[in-house]
Enzyme design. Structure first.
Site, PDB file in Angstrom:
ATOM      1  N   ALA A 183      -7.423  -3.658  -5.050  1.00  0.00           N
ATOM      2  CA  ALA A 183      -9.096  -2.506  -4.701  1.00  0.00           C
ATOM      3  C   ALA A 183      -8.536  -1.363  -3.856  1.00  0.00           C
ATOM      4  O   ALA A 183      -7.927  -0.476  -4.159  1.00  0.00           O
ATOM      5  CB  ALA A 183     -10.190  -3.109  -4.113  1.00  0.00           C
ATOM      6  N   HIS A 185      -8.550  -0.619   5.681  1.00  0.00           N
ATOM      7  CA  HIS A 185      -8.809  -2.075   6.390  1.00  0.00           C
ATOM      8  C   HIS A 185      -9.483  -3.270   4.987  1.00  0.00           C
ATOM      9  O   HIS A 185      -9.748  -2.633   4.331  1.00  0.00           O
ATOM     10  CB  HIS A 185      -9.730  -1.555   7.322  1.00  0.00           C
ATOM     11  CG  HIS A 185     -10.458  -2.871   7.946  1.00  0.00           C
ATOM     12  ND1 HIS A 185      -9.471  -3.466   9.365  1.00  0.00           N
ATOM     13  CD2 HIS A 185     -11.387  -3.776   8.161  1.00  0.00           C
ATOM     14  CE1 HIS A 185      -9.986  -4.875   9.248  1.00  0.00           C
ATOM     15  NE2 HIS A 185     -11.148  -5.177   8.724  1.00  0.00           N
ATOM     16  N   ASN A 202       1.181  -1.473   0.384  1.00  0.00           N
ATOM     17  CA  ASN A 202       0.412   0.385  -0.182  1.00  0.00           C
ATOM     18  C   ASN A 202       1.094   1.324   0.042  1.00  0.00           C
ATOM     19  O   ASN A 202       0.603   2.588  -0.385  1.00  0.00           O
ATOM     20  CB  ASN A 202      -1.463  -0.016   0.931  1.00  0.00           C
ATOM     21  CG  ASN A 202      -2.278  -0.682   0.741  1.00  0.00           C
ATOM     22  OD1 ASN A 202      -2.911  -0.780   0.195  1.00  0.00           O
ATOM     23  ND2 ASN A 202      -2.174  -1.994   1.832  1.00  0.00           N
TER      24      ASN A 202
END
Ligand code: GAR
Length: 196
Positions: free
Chosen positions: A174, A110, A13
């Site tokens: 995503a 999350h 990320n």
């Protein structure tokens, strides 16, 4: 936006945030990356990009984030000029005093559509529950576990034959779009409040 990143794992990320910055789609800079895990690949990725890194000393606690360690973390983030703290696969609960130093300025990604499946291995929880879709959420961190106000969410289908690994990989794709978009959304909201 001057970002400080806290992570315990691979740092994909963080990489997505760096890629969005390099592509010009996110106006931000990562000033500091801190980890509670000396072997975390996120540290290596950050060093590769010339970003200052540091270790968070959790005093031997396996899961707790002791108050002293939070104070030290807050001081390092402040000294680096950070104005948004991004949790990116950071597996300890952030509470006081770090939350007091950065009120509403700590966000988390999350791997579920919160409020569904808070906690660990949410993709596994989604498979066990037999739902048709799950997803990911970027939210502001508060004192609860995965409970703060939601900034953005993205749904992800669960396909026949999905394993925990295949589902987590699809969620992560995503996540890599969602996290930079959520930071951009916050930046736009801040610039409306503080023009110029
Ligand atoms: C991500 O999938 C993130 O959603 C999850 O850890 C992974 C970190 O991957 N976080 C949680 O489960 C927090 N409860 P990364 O280190 O490659 O970014």
């Amino acid at each position: 936006m001057i970002l400080g990143i806290l992570g315990s794992g691979s740092g994909s990320n963080m990489q997505a945030i760096l890629d969005a910055i390099a592509a010009g789609s996110l106006n931000a800079r990562i000033a500091l990356v801190l980890s509670d895990n000396p072997d975390a690949f996120i540290l290596e990725r950050a060093r590769h990009h010339g970003i200052t890194t540091g270790l968070i000393d959790c005093r031997g606690f396996k899961t707790r984030f002791p108050a002293e360690a939070q104070q030290e973390t807050a001081a390092r983030l402040q000294a680096a000029g950070v104005n948004l703290v991004c949790l990116a696969g950071f597996l300890r609960l952030v509470k006081h005093p770090l939350l007091d130093v950065f009120p509403n300025q700590i966000i988390n990604i999350h791997p579920s559509l919160l409020p569904a499946f808070p906690g660990l291995e949410s993709w596994q929880q989604a498979l066990a529950a037999g739902v048709a879709e799950t997803g990911c959420t970027v939210h502001v961190v508060d004192v609860g576990m995965d409970t703060g106000p939601i900034i953005l969410q993205q749904s992800v289908p669960i396909l026949p034959g999905d394993s925990p690994a295949s589902l987590h990989a699809r969620i992560q794709e995503a996540e890599h779009r969602l996290y930079p978009a959520a930071i951009s959304k916050l930046a736009a909201a801040r610039s409306e409040i503080e023009p110029g």
